[in-house]
Structures are given as C-alpha cells and as structure tokens.
Design an enzyme around this catalytic site. Structure first.
Site: not given
Ligand SMILES: CC(C)(COP(=O)(O)OP(=O)(O)OC[C@H]1O[C@@H](n2cnc3c(N)ncnc32)[C@H](O)[C@@H]1OP(=O)(O)O)[C@@H](O)C(=O)NCCC(=O)NCCS
Length: 171
Positions: A79, A121
């Site tokens: 989880y 979640h």
């Molecule tokens: C969800 C979350 C963890 C994603 O983190 P992130 O570091 O942006 O994730 P990534 O960079 O690996 O991927 C996100 C998108 O960015 C894009 N991306 C990744 N590397 C990239 C790069 N070098 N250049 C441009 N875009 C990029 C990816 O395409 C990805 O989209 P995809 O899903 O279509 O592949 C972040 O939005 C977050 O922390 N949200 C708040 C916390 C939360 O709600 N967590 C969920 C509940 S636990």
C-alpha cells in the site's frame, strides 16, 4: 506541449530521527492530510527500503512510503501511503523513479514474495496523480465517498490498484 526537460538525476536516502522533520515538512507541502506522530514513528521503523527520500542536488524534493498489508485469505498487497514530488521538480521523471523503487521492492524484497497488488488512495480531484498512475498500469477500482475527515473538498477519493504476479517464495 512544453519541451522535454532533462530527466533529473536523484539520489535516494533513508529516513532517520535526524531528518524525520524534513520528511514531515515535505509531506505537509505535498498532501492535504496531516499525518500524525504514529505515522512518522512507523516511517522510522519501516522495513528496509519501504521509505525512500529523493534528493536532487542535496535538496529533499520527494519521497515514497509504502506499507506491507496481508489479508486473511493469505494474499498480500503493498500500500502506497505517500508518494510525492515538490511542484517545482515535477515532470522530470522523479515520481517515476520513486514508483520504480516500489516495483523493485516487489521484485526483490523478502517481505514481498506473495504480494499480488499495489494499491493507494488518491483524491478524486487530483487529475495529475490519477493520470500518472493510470499511465503505469493502475486502475480505479472504487470511489470512496467521505474518505477524508477534514480539510479536503470534496472529501472523496479513488482506490487505485495494480495487480501483479506474486513471484513466490523461491526468489
Ligand atoms: C503524481 C506525482 C508524484 C508525479 O511526480 P512527477 O515527478 O511529476 O512524475 P514524473 O515526472 O515521473 O511523471 C509525470 C509526467 O511528467 C512527464 N515527464 C517525465 N519526465 C519528463 C521530462 N524529462 N520532461 C518533460 N516531461 C517529463 C511524464 O511524461 C509524466 O507523464 P506520463 O504519466 O504521461 O508519463 C506528482 O504530481 C505529485 O507529487 N503530486 C502530489 C502528490 C500526490 O498527489 N501523490 C499521489 C498520492 S500518493
């Protein structure tokens, strides 16, 4: 579409009594729910690898925390309690590296040999996170109304799940 940025090179770290307050501050910035002391004591005592801090150029920019849960029927799941990256550091592959770490736990951690599911979640309005997980094989399996007790509007979440093949006790 914005130009693709360089994938951020991160270093993983572990949590301990000294940097616990940094993890607390990070989570406060990332999540609408406030986690209590019991949650952070669980973080300190978690099995090896179940909490990972992500550092970019020595700055703590993200973290993941997972919990092992076993069901009465003998099946078990991982989880994801928290997985987040600070907004200025998103879309550079750090979230994906944190999730890859969870997949590596599944593939190699002794506790995970019978795990058949990863679950978490997510707030119903969190489209960014929902898309992130769907793109990595997770499905919405349930809408849970009034999941959050306070401070989150609407108070509803989705349960997301990804089924995985248990690797068995042999590996
Ligand atoms: C969800 C979350 C963890 C994603 O983190 P992130 O570091 O942006 O994730 P990534 O960079 O690996 O991927 C996100 C998108 O960015 C894009 N991306 C990744 N590397 C990239 C790069 N070098 N250049 C441009 N875009 C990029 C990816 O395409 C990805 O989209 P995809 O899903 O279509 O592949 C972040 O939005 C977050 O922390 N949200 C708040 C916390 C939360 O709600 N967590 C969920 C509940 S636990």
């Amino acid at each position: 579409m914005s130009p693709r940025q360089e994938r951020a090179a991160i270093e993983f770290g572990t949590v301990n009594e000294k940097n616990l307050v940094q993890l607390q501050r990070l989570n406060t910035a990332l999540f609408p729910v406030k986690y209590n002391d019991k949650f952070y004591q669980e973080a300190i005592r978690a099995p090896d690898g179940f909490v990972r801090l992500a550092y970019f150029q020595t700055i703590l920019v993200g973290a993941v925390m997972v919990r092992f849960e076993s069901n009465a029927n003998g099946s078990s799941r991982l989880y994801i309690m928290t997985l987040g990256v600070l907004a200025p550091y998103r879309e550079r592959g750090i979230g994906a590296q944190l999730l890859d770490h969870v997949f590596e736990l599944l593939a190699s951690h002794p506790l995970c040999s019978n795990v058949s599911e990863i679950a978490l979640h997510v707030h119903t309005e969190n489209t960014e996170a929902i898309a992130f997980y769907k793109n990595r094989g997770f499905e919405v399996v349930e809408l849970i109304e009034k999941y959050y007790k306070r401070g989150v509007d609407p108070p509803d979440c989705y349960l997301l799940s990804k089924k995985v093949e248990p690797r068995g006790n042999g590996s």
